[in-house]
Design a protein around this motif. Structure first.
Motif, mmCIF file in Angstrom:
data_model
loop_
_atom_site.group_PDB
_atom_site.id
_atom_site.type_symbol
_atom_site.label_atom_id
_atom_site.label_comp_id
_atom_site.label_asym_id
_atom_site.label_seq_id
_atom_site.Cartn_x
_atom_site.Cartn_y
_atom_site.Cartn_z
ATOM 1 N N UNK A 127 -6.787 -8.850 -3.656
ATOM 2 C CA UNK A 127 -7.113 -8.484 -2.279
ATOM 3 C C UNK A 127 -5.769 -8.318 -1.574
ATOM 4 N N UNK A 128 -5.366 -7.073 -1.383
ATOM 5 C CA UNK A 128 -4.069 -6.774 -0.775
ATOM 6 C C UNK A 128 -4.295 -6.306 0.659
ATOM 7 N N UNK A 129 -3.410 -6.727 1.543
ATOM 8 C CA UNK A 129 -3.578 -6.373 2.948
ATOM 9 C C UNK A 129 -2.225 -6.045 3.578
ATOM 10 N N UNK B 6 0.056 -9.911 0.432
ATOM 11 C CA UNK B 6 0.507 -8.827 1.296
ATOM 12 C C UNK B 6 0.776 -7.600 0.423
ATOM 13 N N UNK B 7 0.389 -6.430 0.901
ATOM 14 C CA UNK B 7 0.569 -5.196 0.132
ATOM 15 C C UNK B 7 2.035 -4.982 -0.235
ATOM 16 N N UNK B 8 2.935 -5.360 0.651
ATOM 17 C CA UNK B 8 4.370 -5.171 0.399
ATOM 18 C C UNK B 8 4.871 -6.035 -0.754
ATOM 19 N N UNK B 9 4.157 -7.095 -1.086
ATOM 20 C CA UNK B 9 4.587 -8.014 -2.138
ATOM 21 C C UNK B 9 3.975 -7.723 -3.501
ATOM 22 N N UNK B 10 3.125 -6.710 -3.594
ATOM 23 C CA UNK B 10 2.447 -6.397 -4.857
ATOM 24 C C UNK B 10 3.361 -5.524 -5.717
ATOM 25 N N UNK B 11 3.742 -6.055 -6.870
ATOM 26 C CA UNK B 11 4.619 -5.303 -7.785
ATOM 27 C C UNK B 11 3.824 -4.559 -8.843
ATOM 28 N N UNK B 12 2.626 -5.030 -9.147
ATOM 29 C CA UNK B 12 1.813 -4.384 -10.161
ATOM 30 C C UNK B 12 0.396 -4.894 -10.116
ATOM 31 N N UNK B 13 -0.487 -4.153 -10.768
ATOM 32 C CA UNK B 13 -1.900 -4.537 -10.759
ATOM 33 C C UNK B 13 -2.446 -4.785 -12.161
ATOM 34 N N UNK B 14 -1.565 -4.820 -13.139
ATOM 35 C CA UNK B 14 -1.997 -4.962 -14.524
ATOM 36 C C UNK B 14 -2.837 -6.187 -14.803
ATOM 37 N N UNK B 15 -2.656 -7.253 -14.070
ATOM 38 C CA UNK B 15 -3.388 -8.493 -14.322
ATOM 39 C C UNK B 15 -4.756 -8.523 -13.656
ATOM 40 N N UNK B 16 -5.110 -7.463 -12.930
ATOM 41 C CA UNK B 16 -6.342 -7.466 -12.141
ATOM 42 C C UNK B 16 -7.374 -6.503 -12.697
ATOM 43 N N UNK B 17 -8.629 -6.876 -12.516
ATOM 44 C CA UNK B 17 -9.743 -6.026 -12.922
ATOM 45 C C UNK B 17 -10.199 -5.110 -11.792
ATOM 46 N N UNK B 18 -9.892 -5.490 -10.563
ATOM 47 C CA UNK B 18 -10.284 -4.699 -9.392
ATOM 48 C C UNK B 18 -9.292 -4.950 -8.267
ATOM 49 N N UNK C 282 -8.938 -4.656 -3.919
ATOM 50 C CA UNK C 282 -9.437 -4.395 -2.568
ATOM 51 C C UNK C 282 -8.188 -4.253 -1.707
ATOM 52 N N UNK C 283 -8.053 -3.114 -1.051
ATOM 53 C CA UNK C 283 -6.870 -2.851 -0.230
ATOM 54 C C UNK C 283 -7.310 -2.568 1.198
ATOM 55 N N UNK C 284 -6.730 -3.296 2.133
ATOM 56 C CA UNK C 284 -7.058 -3.088 3.537
ATOM 57 C C UNK C 284 -5.803 -3.054 4.386
ATOM 58 N N UNK C 285 -5.913 -2.384 5.517
ATOM 59 C CA UNK C 285 -4.766 -2.261 6.409
ATOM 60 C C UNK C 285 -5.222 -2.259 7.854
ATOM 61 N N UNK C 286 -4.365 -2.779 8.695
ATOM 62 C CA UNK C 286 -4.568 -2.619 10.126
ATOM 63 C C UNK C 286 -4.275 -1.160 10.467
ATOM 64 N N UNK C 287 -4.851 -0.695 11.545
ATOM 65 C CA UNK C 287 -4.598 0.670 12.003
ATOM 66 C C UNK C 287 -3.714 0.646 13.236
ATOM 67 N N UNK D 133 0.015 2.171 2.543
ATOM 68 C CA UNK D 133 0.082 3.567 2.093
ATOM 69 C C UNK D 133 0.900 3.663 0.805
ATOM 70 N N UNK D 134 2.019 2.945 0.747
ATOM 71 C CA UNK D 134 2.849 2.958 -0.470
ATOM 72 C C UNK D 134 2.074 2.405 -1.663
ATOM 73 N N UNK D 135 1.377 1.286 -1.460
ATOM 74 C CA UNK D 135 0.619 0.687 -2.555
ATOM 75 C C UNK D 135 -0.499 1.628 -3.001
ATOM 76 N N UNK D 136 -1.201 2.234 -2.077
ATOM 77 C CA UNK D 136 -2.266 3.162 -2.431
ATOM 78 C C UNK D 136 -1.726 4.357 -3.207
#
Length: 82
Positions: free
Chosen positions: A6-8, A37-49, A51-56, A66-69
């Motif tokens: 769950x990245x935000x 935090x989305x800025x701290x995500x280096x990879x998603x290999x360990x995850x099965x799913x 969820x990405x959310x952002x403030x507008x 946006x970078x993570x997406x």
């Protein structure tokens, strides 16, 4: 066990609180959930799913979301084309 990232991305903490609530609900359903935090995500290999959310702000997502997406999109396209 299914593990969900769950990245935000937010500025004042509200989006982080929502992500925390989503993570808690996932854990209550016996799923693994990492809230980061989305800025701290280096990879998603360990995850099965993911969820990405952002403030507008001015009808736009935060830059770290946006970078993570974009990175996730590149990885998915690469794995599909193999």
């Amino acid at each position: 066990m299914t593990t969900v990232l769950v990245a935000c991305a937010g500025k004042n903490g509200g989006t982080r609180e929502i992500a925390g609530a989503i993570g808690a609900e996932l854990r209550a359903m016996d799923l693994g959930a990492d809230v980061r935090d989305a800025a701290d995500v280096a990879g998603i290999g360990a995850y099965d799913a993911v969820v990405l959310g952002s403030a507008l702000y001015f009808h736009r997502w935060r830059p770290s979301a946006v970078r993570l997406l974009a990175d996730l999109g590149r990885r998915v396209r690469t794995s599909i084309s193999r």
